[in-house]
Design an enzyme around this catalytic site. Sequence first.
Site, PDB file in Angstrom:
ATOM      1  N   ALA A 107       1.328  -1.227   0.017  1.00 23.65           N
ATOM      2  CA  ALA A 107       0.164   0.116  -0.114  1.00 23.65           C
ATOM      3  C   ALA A 107       0.825   1.181  -0.376  1.00 23.65           C
ATOM      4  CB  ALA A 107      -0.594   0.222   0.998  1.00 23.65           C
TER       5      ALA A 107
ATOM      6  N   GLU B 149       4.614  -5.298   7.467  1.00 17.02           N
ATOM      7  CA  GLU B 149       4.054  -3.905   7.709  1.00 17.02           C
ATOM      8  C   GLU B 149       3.998  -3.724   9.320  1.00 17.02           C
ATOM      9  OE1 GLU B 149       2.635  -6.898   6.063  1.00 17.02           O
ATOM     10  OE2 GLU B 149       1.317  -5.580   4.778  1.00 17.02           O
TER      11      GLU B 149
ATOM     12  N   GLU C  95      -1.119  -9.027  -0.812  1.00 17.15           N
ATOM     13  CA  GLU C  95      -2.051  -9.914  -0.570  1.00 17.15           C
ATOM     14  C   GLU C  95      -3.420  -9.527  -2.000  1.00 17.15           C
ATOM     15  OE1 GLU C  95      -2.228  -6.135   1.987  1.00 17.15           O
ATOM     16  OE2 GLU C  95      -3.396  -8.126   3.762  1.00 17.15           O
TER      17      GLU C  95
ATOM     18  N   GLY D  21       0.250  -5.074   0.469  1.00 20.13           N
ATOM     19  CA  GLY D  21      -0.619  -5.188  -0.093  1.00 20.13           C
ATOM     20  C   GLY D  21      -0.458  -5.749  -1.099  1.00 20.13           C
TER      21      GLY D  21
HETATM   22  N1  CO8 Z   1       4.536   3.488  -0.297  1.00 21.58           N
HETATM   23  C1  CO8 Z   1       4.438   3.987  -0.708  1.00 21.58           C
HETATM   24  N2  CO8 Z   1       6.584   4.713  -1.269  1.00 21.58           N
HETATM   25  C2  CO8 Z   1       7.274   2.972  -1.643  1.00 21.58           C
HETATM   26  C3  CO8 Z   1       6.550   1.947  -1.330  1.00 21.58           C
HETATM   27  C4  CO8 Z   1       5.322   1.952  -0.585  1.00 21.58           C
HETATM   28  N3  CO8 Z   1       4.553   0.943  -0.141  1.00 21.58           N
HETATM   29  N4  CO8 Z   1       7.362   1.314  -1.862  1.00 21.58           N
HETATM   30  C5  CO8 Z   1       8.181   1.955  -2.316  1.00 21.58           C
HETATM   31  N5  CO8 Z   1       8.452   3.345  -2.047  1.00 21.58           N
HETATM   32  C6  CO8 Z   1       9.085   4.571  -3.115  1.00 21.58           C
HETATM   33  C7  CO8 Z   1      10.224   4.993  -2.011  1.00 21.58           C
HETATM   34  O1  CO8 Z   1       9.805   5.423  -0.871  1.00 21.58           O
HETATM   35  C8  CO8 Z   1      10.973   5.302  -3.228  1.00 21.58           C
HETATM   36  O2  CO8 Z   1      10.675   7.048  -3.349  1.00 21.58           O
HETATM   37  P1  CO8 Z   1      11.659   8.052  -3.904  1.00 21.58           P
HETATM   38  O3  CO8 Z   1      12.506   7.496  -4.950  1.00 21.58           O
HETATM   39  O4  CO8 Z   1      10.411   8.934  -3.639  1.00 21.58           O
HETATM   40  O5  CO8 Z   1      12.020   7.874  -2.875  1.00 21.58           O
HETATM   41  C9  CO8 Z   1      10.720   4.128  -4.753  1.00 21.58           C
HETATM   42  O6  CO8 Z   1       9.291   3.779  -3.972  1.00 21.58           O
HETATM   43  C10 CO8 Z   1      11.740   3.095  -4.635  1.00 21.58           C
HETATM   44  O7  CO8 Z   1      11.965   2.867  -3.851  1.00 21.58           O
HETATM   45  P2  CO8 Z   1      13.187   2.188  -2.758  1.00 21.58           P
HETATM   46  O8  CO8 Z   1      14.592   3.992  -2.773  1.00 21.58           O
HETATM   47  O9  CO8 Z   1      13.052   2.191  -0.733  1.00 21.58           O
HETATM   48  O10 CO8 Z   1      13.988   1.400  -3.184  1.00 21.58           O
HETATM   49  P3  CO8 Z   1      14.871   0.102  -2.663  1.00 21.58           P
HETATM   50  O11 CO8 Z   1      14.971  -0.836  -3.944  1.00 21.58           O
HETATM   51  O12 CO8 Z   1      16.226   0.461  -2.441  1.00 21.58           O
HETATM   52  O13 CO8 Z   1      14.031  -0.821  -1.900  1.00 21.58           O
HETATM   53  C11 CO8 Z   1      12.336  -2.186  -0.766  1.00 21.58           C
HETATM   54  C12 CO8 Z   1      12.444  -1.628  -1.846  1.00 21.58           C
HETATM   55  C13 CO8 Z   1      12.940  -2.948  -0.267  1.00 21.58           C
HETATM   56  C14 CO8 Z   1      10.646  -2.448  -1.633  1.00 21.58           C
HETATM   57  C15 CO8 Z   1      11.378  -0.604   0.251  1.00 21.58           C
HETATM   58  O14 CO8 Z   1      11.272   0.528  -0.572  1.00 21.58           O
HETATM   59  C16 CO8 Z   1      10.332  -0.958   0.874  1.00 21.58           C
HETATM   60  O15 CO8 Z   1      10.533  -1.190   1.944  1.00 21.58           O
HETATM   61  N6  CO8 Z   1       8.977   0.020   0.999  1.00 21.58           N
HETATM   62  C17 CO8 Z   1       8.082  -0.954   1.369  1.00 21.58           C
HETATM   63  C18 CO8 Z   1       7.500  -1.809   1.936  1.00 21.58           C
HETATM   64  C19 CO8 Z   1       6.269  -1.677   2.591  1.00 21.58           C
HETATM   65  O16 CO8 Z   1       6.752  -1.296   4.251  1.00 21.58           O
HETATM   66  N7  CO8 Z   1       5.369  -2.535   3.039  1.00 21.58           N
HETATM   67  C20 CO8 Z   1       4.349  -2.387   3.225  1.00 21.58           C
HETATM   68  C21 CO8 Z   1       3.283  -1.353   2.939  1.00 21.58           C
HETATM   69  S1  CO8 Z   1       1.795  -1.284   4.058  1.00 21.58           S
HETATM   70  C22 CO8 Z   1       1.022  -2.052   3.538  1.00 21.58           C
HETATM   71  O17 CO8 Z   1       1.127  -2.553   2.395  1.00 21.58           O
HETATM   72  C23 CO8 Z   1      -0.427  -2.722   3.943  1.00 21.58           C
HETATM   73  C24 CO8 Z   1      -1.585  -3.156   3.189  1.00 21.58           C
HETATM   74  C25 CO8 Z   1      -3.396  -3.633   3.549  1.00 21.58           C
HETATM   75  C26 CO8 Z   1      -4.315  -2.130   3.102  1.00 21.58           C
HETATM   76  C27 CO8 Z   1      -3.876  -1.842   1.692  1.00 21.58           C
HETATM   77  C28 CO8 Z   1      -4.632  -1.006   0.626  1.00 21.58           C
HETATM   78  C29 CO8 Z   1      -4.305  -0.693  -0.059  1.00 21.58           C
END
Ligand code: CO8
Length: 257
Positions: free
Chosen positions: A65, A131, A111, A108
């Site tokens: 998400a 999460e 999911e 998400g």
């Molecule tokens: N949300 C918003 N932006 C994101 C997300 C995210 N989940 N994941 C990555 N991005 C963005 C980053 O902020 C970054 O943006 P910017 O260049 O503007 O800083 C860009 O994507 C590239 O990401 P990274 O630089 O972090 O890339 P890396 O290769 O270093 O890392 C990862 C990749 C490991 C995937 C890392 O981006 C990460 O950990 N992302 C978050 C993963 C996460 O925690 N996901 C769970 C989110 S909560 C959730 O999903 C709840 C679901 C239930 C509700 C569903 C409703 C839709």
Amino acid sequence: MAYTSILVETIENVGLIRLNRPQQLNALNSVLMEELATALEAFDRDEAIRCIVITGNERAFAAGADIKEMAEASAVEMLLRDHIARWDRIQRIRKPIIAAVSGWCLGGGCELAMACDIIIASETAVFGQPEINIGVMPGAGGTQRLTRAIGKSKAMEMILTGRYMSAREAEAAGLVSRVVPVEVYLEEAIRLAKEIAARPPIAVRLAKEAVNKAFETSLRDGLEYERRLFYILFATEDQKEGMRAFIEKRKAEWKGR
Ligand code: CO8
């Protein structure tokens, strides 16, 4: 409808939806989810479409998400917006949906893949429910679907620690049906979709319904449900055609009636 966060195309009788926020690793914001649900419903209504594929890109299926969209929301705002209710529309799609997953498939994103009917993964796919590391827990089916897919112990470990799972581990655990080289993951998913699309559509639809019932009900009720759907298929022209074609040693021609 003009979409901004997904790309939609048809390949013969397969509907293909690409999640398309590459800069954000396809983070599932409300616009993307609304477009996805709308596109799925349009394919579901279109008689020419027999199977649907959802994919992202090589780097990410979806990294979850959109954290930026929800970071400052209050519980009341979350409750009133109730974005996750949109996911019920995905669950109501009657045609088979294949997730073609490469790269990040987290939160998400995982999911969403699990809400599909079959997952084809590239060797580079990474699955996880991280999460817990941002102070929450899965909210769109992770605790339920992952547990049903891979069992309590593995699901608990992943959900309580946020540990990722490789494509090979996901295949061994039964989360994905097949792992293929990254160069061909989408091609393979589309090939499988065409294979399903070549089958009698009403039987496909009822079979999907019956398999999904297995997650919702007792064995006794599920068996009863399956039996009724099996009998109902004898009201279709395709059942007569399929069985006659077998006896006459020829290829069946499906009408979807
Ligand atoms: N949300 C918003 N932006 C994101 C997300 C995210 N989940 N994941 C990555 N991005 C963005 C980053 O902020 C970054 O943006 P910017 O260049 O503007 O800083 C860009 O994507 C590239 O990401 P990274 O630089 O972090 O890339 P890396 O290769 O270093 O890392 C990862 C990749 C490991 C995937 C890392 O981006 C990460 O950990 N992302 C978050 C993963 C996460 O925690 N996901 C769970 C989110 S909560 C959730 O999903 C709840 C679901 C239930 C509700 C569903 C409703 C839709």
